[in-house]
Scaffold this active site. Sequence first.
Site, mmCIF file in Angstrom:
data_model
loop_
_atom_site.group_PDB
_atom_site.id
_atom_site.type_symbol
_atom_site.label_atom_id
_atom_site.label_comp_id
_atom_site.label_asym_id
_atom_site.label_seq_id
_atom_site.Cartn_x
_atom_site.Cartn_y
_atom_site.Cartn_z
ATOM 1 C CG ASP A 13 -1.829 1.210 1.398
ATOM 2 O OD1 ASP A 13 -2.441 1.417 0.497
ATOM 3 O OD2 ASP A 13 -1.937 1.884 2.652
ATOM 4 C CB ALA A 15 -1.359 6.872 2.510
ATOM 5 C CB ALA A 47 -11.777 11.690 7.614
ATOM 6 C CG MET A 51 -7.332 4.939 5.429
ATOM 7 S SD MET A 51 -7.436 6.603 4.117
ATOM 8 C CE MET A 51 -7.942 7.698 5.244
ATOM 9 C CE LYS A 55 -7.867 7.924 -0.801
ATOM 10 N NZ LYS A 55 -7.794 6.951 0.514
ATOM 11 C CG HIS A 58 -12.892 7.191 2.305
ATOM 12 N ND1 HIS A 58 -11.536 6.783 3.022
ATOM 13 C CD2 HIS A 58 -13.292 8.038 3.482
ATOM 14 C CE1 HIS A 58 -11.456 7.034 4.061
ATOM 15 N NE2 HIS A 58 -12.356 7.793 4.353
ATOM 16 N NE ARG A 163 -6.165 -1.274 -1.316
ATOM 17 C CZ ARG A 163 -5.248 -0.457 -0.811
ATOM 18 N NH1 ARG A 163 -5.833 0.830 -0.186
ATOM 19 N NH2 ARG A 163 -3.952 -0.362 -1.197
ATOM 20 C CG ASP A 189 -2.568 1.565 6.568
ATOM 21 O OD1 ASP A 189 -3.083 2.736 6.735
ATOM 22 O OD2 ASP A 189 -2.203 1.654 5.123
#
Length: 272
Positions: A13, A15, A47, A51, A55, A58, A163, A189
């Site tokens: 990944d 970030a 927010a 994750m 986006k 999201h 994802r 993460d």
Amino acid sequence: MNHLKRTEAVILDWAGTTVDFGSFAPTQIFVEAFKTAFNFDISIAEARVPMGLGKWQHIEALGKLPTVSQRWQEQFGREMDSDDINSIYQTFMPLQIAKVVEFAEPIQGVQEVIGWLRNNDIKIGSCSGYPRAVMESLIPAASVQGYHPDYTVATDDLPVGGRPGPWMALQNVIGLGVHHVAHCIKVDDSVPGITEGLNAGMWTIGLSVSGNEFGVTYSNYLTMSDDEVSERRKPAEDKLRAAGAHYVIDTLAQLPKVVEEINRRLKLGERP
């Protein structure tokens, strides 16, 4: 053949895994985008909840959070719809493209691990919840600072989506020319990133400290006591393990020892 006995590729990944300790670039921009587009307030904690998703997805997931949904209906008298999501996304994109370059520095230990992977003839793939337009800013900015994987897939590169589906991870398999999916390791993460790796049939490693779940800057992390780190690490680790991660480590710096353990298991005939 040698590739039958060991890890062929690691798919990372971005970030919170290789750059942007604490995954702050996207979270801050979500807060700004909601505020700019609709004068609507969300918290950093809110927010962070979805994750790992693409986006647009999201933003959609944020609108469905009970706390956010309730405030949205109180403020606007209706539920968030796709037009609202599009407006927030269109606000988000230029803000994120401009901001992401400020978070392109590799996390401590990443460059050394990348060197170790290359020395061991392990291919380095990557994928992200960021769309391609954001990656086009992030990739060169990270490269200037010493991090450049062999292959990168963005969340909107594939028509089937991102994802938690397996498609970005599997596109790395194709792009890198990997022989066996079971000889790939997905490192992430976030829960959607772990699910992505599992859905693709890969070994998965969760990062409990450098990423979104731990959620502090590197400078703040350095000031924390061992007890504070342990207290914050545990829920992050529990969440990643509950998602099915085969291993959970603090940061990418600990990856080599896990790769060696997975190689031992592969030689015994084990699969993810």
